[in-house]
Enzyme design. Structure first.
Site, short mmCIF file in Angstrom:
data_model
loop_
_atom_site.label_atom_id
_atom_site.label_comp_id
_atom_site.label_asym_id
_atom_site.label_seq_id
_atom_site.Cartn_x
_atom_site.Cartn_y
_atom_site.Cartn_z
N GLY A 10 0.83 -1.21 0.00
CA GLY A 10 0.00 0.00 0.00
C GLY A 10 0.86 1.25 0.00
O GLY A 10 0.65 2.16 -0.79
N ALA A 11 1.85 1.26 0.89
CA ALA A 11 2.75 2.39 1.01
C ALA A 11 3.96 1.94 1.81
O ALA A 11 3.94 0.87 2.42
CB ALA A 11 2.06 3.56 1.73
N MET A 12 5.02 2.74 1.78
CA MET A 12 6.25 2.35 2.48
C MET A 12 6.88 3.55 3.16
O MET A 12 7.10 4.58 2.53
CB MET A 12 7.21 1.71 1.46
CG MET A 12 8.58 1.36 2.03
SD MET A 12 8.42 0.14 3.38
CE MET A 12 9.81 0.62 4.42
N GLU A 13 7.19 3.37 4.45
CA GLU A 13 7.55 4.49 5.32
C GLU A 13 9.00 4.95 5.23
O GLU A 13 9.53 5.47 6.22
CB GLU A 13 7.25 4.10 6.76
CG GLU A 13 8.17 3.01 7.37
CD GLU A 13 7.63 1.59 7.27
OE1 GLU A 13 6.77 1.37 6.39
OE2 GLU A 13 8.05 0.72 8.05
N ASN A 14 9.67 4.80 4.08
CA ASN A 14 11.06 5.25 3.97
C ASN A 14 11.23 6.60 4.64
O ASN A 14 10.41 7.50 4.46
CB ASN A 14 11.46 5.39 2.50
CG ASN A 14 10.99 4.22 1.68
OD1 ASN A 14 11.37 3.09 1.94
ND2 ASN A 14 10.10 4.47 0.73
N HIS A 74 -0.59 6.57 8.86
CA HIS A 74 0.14 5.36 9.24
C HIS A 74 1.63 5.51 8.90
O HIS A 74 2.50 5.29 9.74
CB HIS A 74 -0.47 4.17 8.49
CG HIS A 74 0.25 2.87 8.69
ND1 HIS A 74 -0.30 1.84 9.41
CD2 HIS A 74 1.44 2.42 8.26
CE1 HIS A 74 0.53 0.82 9.42
NE2 HIS A 74 1.61 1.15 8.72
N GLU A 75 1.91 5.90 7.66
CA GLU A 75 3.31 6.00 7.23
C GLU A 75 4.04 7.08 8.02
O GLU A 75 5.22 6.93 8.35
CB GLU A 75 3.40 6.28 5.73
CG GLU A 75 2.73 5.23 4.84
CD GLU A 75 3.12 3.80 5.17
OE1 GLU A 75 4.29 3.58 5.57
OE2 GLU A 75 2.26 2.90 5.05
N HIS A 77 5.17 6.07 11.41
CA HIS A 77 6.42 5.30 11.33
C HIS A 77 7.67 6.17 11.32
O HIS A 77 8.76 5.66 11.58
CB HIS A 77 6.47 4.52 10.02
CG HIS A 77 5.78 3.20 10.04
ND1 HIS A 77 5.94 2.28 11.02
CD2 HIS A 77 4.96 2.62 9.11
CE1 HIS A 77 5.23 1.18 10.71
NE2 HIS A 77 4.62 1.38 9.57
N GLU A 131 4.53 -2.11 13.08
CA GLU A 131 3.25 -2.12 12.36
C GLU A 131 2.03 -2.00 13.27
O GLU A 131 1.09 -1.30 12.95
CB GLU A 131 3.15 -3.37 11.48
CG GLU A 131 4.21 -3.40 10.38
CD GLU A 131 4.23 -2.15 9.52
OE1 GLU A 131 3.26 -1.36 9.54
OE2 GLU A 131 5.25 -1.95 8.82
ZN LIG Z 1 3.40 0.20 8.31
#
Ligand SMILES: [Zn+2]
EC number: 3.4.11.-
Length: 845
Positions: free
Chosen positions: A254-258, A290-291, A294, A313
């Site tokens: 869905g998405a990535m918290e880089n 959410h991201e 993180h 998570e």
């Molecule tokens: Zn996450």
């Protein structure tokens, strides 16, 4: 293999990387140098690499012998000395379309094909981009320098701001101390919008130019306000100069918290502010929140090893609701938690063989397989909601501030979080939470009146066969009777004389008020009758809970669906969207008991009509200006039910809306568009309509519209069109691999399409594995199948295809669980079909 794998970090501890990359899109090739300074603990060390050709390795400027070991995704290097060393590793590799490592995303603007480059390194793909010690504990600072086949008008972004460009090489500022899986960059023809938070953090949203500029606005606003919220809530400043959000046309998760450069699936970042459903806006907002949660929890402080993935998570999953509830209080966003995360966790966690939230893992395929959304995200979030309720927000703030202060730029374990929260609250949070963290499954609490006494007992709840291992949980009971203790630790508990309690409290006995503890309740007949007699006095969440628990108990064979059927009409006129969500979840579960086109199916459709027709009259097909959020969110359930029921008014309204908007379907209100399109394809379908919608699917950049078209086309009943659709599954120009699972599920769940979809996945499994097998979404294709199948024949076919694949790393647990899921459903249908159908026909009379 039982051999203990040593983490590479134990032998070599990098402190700083200089990474140079030269990327050529035209030749689909890249090369570079990874220069790593670090502390060697032994003279023989290893560094990760995957799919890289290693050209040379030097140590402090001198060539050294090395061995490339593809099986272990490693380079083994012999050093002349231990202590501080600087390695320089030259390498080259191919750019591939796997959505992992460094990869291209494809899109079109005005018919011209284009691509942008992005990255996806979690969990173990940084090693596909450059040699590194690719373990979360191996935190270091990174200097990135990137050259690419750059054209006029292109932009490159990364975790940190660019400091200079020299000879076409873009140099980025040194990062904070961070884990390799959080490094990211992206480049191509990008548009962006930027703003600044109160504290001076630059916030930006980036996307391809296939999108209208105003599609970036919603995300920019939510991102800015989320960061401002977290700085306050965590009592810790955002640690970097900027927070970029980048939408990638091809994206597996869905998405990535880089850190500082969050990447998203376009559907979860960009939206048309003028025509997007409220539900979709809520979803996008929670993904962004959410991201950004993180950026502290996961990025600033990172789990020591992947077994504590839940720390990242579960926490981010809870915080997405906490944050959106704070910045958009009128949305009542916790209701989304109750209608999505809670039922997902309760369903999945009831199958024997499910993983615990905290789970031991070693190899990369295993690591990918623990991203079980229903467990590590949903159940974990539920667990933290319990913890939050126990300690209270004041202790939570204080505990988190201390946690971030103690561990920032380093790593932590679950025990560190519990001790921070425990110190802040004076409650032994760890010992209560460990029963939820370390054990799979959850309890059903049986409440009954025995010899005049109200008594409780707990047992593990199973859907399907389950081995009772005697597990016990520390259950926050949250009763509406004050005499009930806060926590139930024992197997059984006697509360007191029921008649006296009932009289003094003046209300039916209820447990788990608010539905925030992870258990369900089986009330005996006396208690249940009392609750149902007063059901109209209950708030929406309690009504949802009654339906939720009865449905789960029926799945677990502790109740019968035949008993639920006559109760459904009692809830049908509710104006609460969450009650309707629970009602139609239960009602939709009845569909498996009927054969397509049978008299039983006809009776079931009558039941759906009975449940929905009054609401259909009240709400109408078209959204009304100024209507409540509840009405907006309820309408989709009602329209879906009305169309399933073949309600003549519903079908006529949908058809006339289609006709009125035939030449500009995208402009149909996003709240009802999917129902209009699906009705048209199902009941007035033709090759011409099929072609027109498929063409619109290819051309539109609006992800919501794409999803609606997918839902509509996959519901066709025409065998020729189904065959044509399945024929498109492997055409990436039409259906991107990232979106294929939704198409597959749509056709599989369609009675007229199931055989074709099932044949396709069995015949072309190898293609699927080659195309999406490298990422963590792969196993969910099997989950999707198990959510649909319910006949003995399909169970046998499922087993004969998947049982031989049980030893495949990363698929083992999923296949075993899914066999159990289908098997229990098949049993349920066989045993209860007649009683359920009889209850349906009685209820509609
Ligand atoms: Zn996450």
């Amino acid at each position: 293999m039982a051999e203990h794998l040593t983490h590479f970090y134990e032998k070599f501890q990098p402190s700083h990387y200089n990474i140079y990359l030269d990327i050529n899109r035209e030749s689909k090739h890249f090369s570079g140098t990874s220069t790593i300074t670090g502390e060697a603990k032994t003279s023989s060390i290893s560094v990760h690499q995957k799919f890289l050709t290693i050209e040379s390795v030097t140590v402090d400027g001198n060539d050294v012998p090395f061995k490339t070991d593809n099986d272990n995704e490693a380079i083994h290097i012999d050093l002349p000395k231990t202590g501080e060393v600087t390695l320089a590793i030259k390498f080259s590799a191919k750019l591939t379309d796997t959505m992992m490592g460094i990869y291209p995303s494809y899109y079109e603007v005005d018919g011209v094909k284009k691509q942008i480059i992005g990255t996806q390194f979690e969990t173990t793909a940084a090693r596909q981009a450059f040699p590194c010690v690719d373990e979360p504990e191996a935190k270091a600072t990174f200097d990135l320098a990137i050259k690419y086949d750059e054209h006029e008008g292109e932009t490159i972004i990364s975790n940190m701001p660019e400091v200079k460009t020299e000879n076409g090489v873009h140099y980025f500022d040194t990062t904070m101390r961070m884990s390799s899986y959080l490094i990211a960059f992206g480049f191509g023809e990008l548009q962006s919008k930027e703003t600044t938070t109160k504290s001076g953090v630059k916030v930006g949203v980036f996307a391809t130019k296939a999108h209208k500029a105003d599609e970036l606005d919603f995300a920019l606003d939510i991102a800015k306000r989320s960061i401002e919220f977290y700085e306050d809530f965590y009592q810790t400043p955002y640690p970097l100069p900027h927070s970029w959000q980048l939408a990638l046309p091809d994206f597996s998760a869905g998405a990535m918290e880089n850190w500082g450069l969050v990447t998203y699936r376009e559907a979860y970042l960009l939206l048309d502010p003028k025509n997007t459903s409220f539900e979709m806006k809520q979803l996008v907002a929670t993904v962004i929140a959410h991201e950004l949660a993180h950026q502290w929890f996961g990025d600033l402080v990172t789990m020591k090893w992947w077994d504590d993935l839940w720390l990242n998570e579960s926490f981010a999953n809870m915080m997405e609701y906490v944050a959106i509830d704070a910045i958009e209080p009128d949305w009542h966003i916790w209701e989304v938690f109750q209608t999505s995360d809670v039922p997902a966790a309760l369903q999945r966690d009831a199958t024997d063989g499910v993983q615990s939230v905290h789970v031991q893992v070693e190899n990369p395929a295993e690591i990918d397989s623990i991203f079980d959304a229903a467990i590590v995200y949903a159940k974990g979030a539920r667990m933290l909601v319990m913890a939050r309720a126990l300690v209270g927000d004041e202790a939570l703030h204080k505990g988190l501030k201390n946690y971030f202060t103690a561990h920032k730029f380093h790593n932590a374990t679950g025990a560190d979080l519990w001790s921070a929260l425990g110190d802040a609250s004076g409650i032994d949070v760890g010992s209560i939470m460990n029963s939820w963290l370390e054990q799979p499954g959850y309890p059903v609490v049986t409440a009954k009146v025995e010899n005049g006494n109200l008594t409780l007992s707990q047992h593990q709840f199973f859907i399907g066969d389950g081995k009772d291992a005697g597990r016990k949980w520390q259950i926050p009971l949250n009763s509406n009777y004050d005499v009930v203790p806060e926590i139930m630790s024992d197997k059984t508990l006697t509360i007191g004389n029921y008649d006296e309690l009932r009289q003094s409290t003046g209300k039916p006995f209820f447990l788990n008020v608010g539905n925030n503890s992870h258990f369900i309740i089986q009330y005996d007949e006396t208690l249940m009758k009392d609750i149902l007699d007063h059901v109209n006095d209950l708030d929406a969440i309690s009504q949802l809970q009654i339906l939720q628990d009865l449905r789960l108990l029926a799945d677990g064979r502790k109740n019968s669906y035949a008993n639920i059927v006559p109760l459904l009409p009692r809830f049908a006129d509710s104006h609460s969207n969450i009650v309707n969500a629970a009602l139609y979840r239960a009602a939709n579960n009845l569909k498996k008991f009927v054969t397509p086109k049978s008299p039983e199916e006809k009776a079931l459709k009558e039941l759906f009509d009975k449940l929905s027709s009054a609401q259909l009259d009240r709400l109408g097909f078209a959204p009304k200006a100024g209507e409540s959020n509840d009405d907006q969110l309820t309408r989709p359930y009602i329209l879906s039910a009305g169309l399933y029921a073949e309600n003549a008014d519903a079908m006529a309204s949908a058809h006339s809306l289609f006709k009125e908007n035939e030449n500009h379907l995208a402009d149909l209100s996003a709240d009802v568009r999917v129902f209009v399109l699906r009705n048209e394809v199902k009941n007035f379908g033709s090759q011409a309509l099929f072609d027109k919608l498929l063409d619109a699917y290819r051309k539109t950049s609006d992800a919501s519209y794409k999803q609606d078209i997918c839902a509509a086309l996959t519901s066709t009943t025409d065998p020729k069109l189904i065959a044509e659709l399945v024929g498109k599954f492997e055409e990436a120009d039409t259906i991107k691999p990232q979106d294929l699972r939704a198409w597959f599920r749509g056709v599989l769940a369609n009675d007229d399409g199931q055989q074709a979809a099932w044949d396709w996945i069995r015949n072309d499994w190898q293609w699927l594995e080659d195309t999406v097998g490298g990422d963590m979404e792969f196993a969910t294709y099997i989950t999707v199948i198990s959510s649909v199948f319910h006949t003995p024949q399909r169970l046998e076919e499922f087993k004969s295809f998947f049982e031989p694949k049980i030893p495949t790393p990363g698929l083992t647990r999923e296949i075993k669980m899914d066999i159990s899921v289908i098997d229990s459903r098949v049993q349920l249908v066989q045993d209860e079909k007649d009683a359920v159908n009889e209850a349906v026909s009685k209820t509609v009379k």
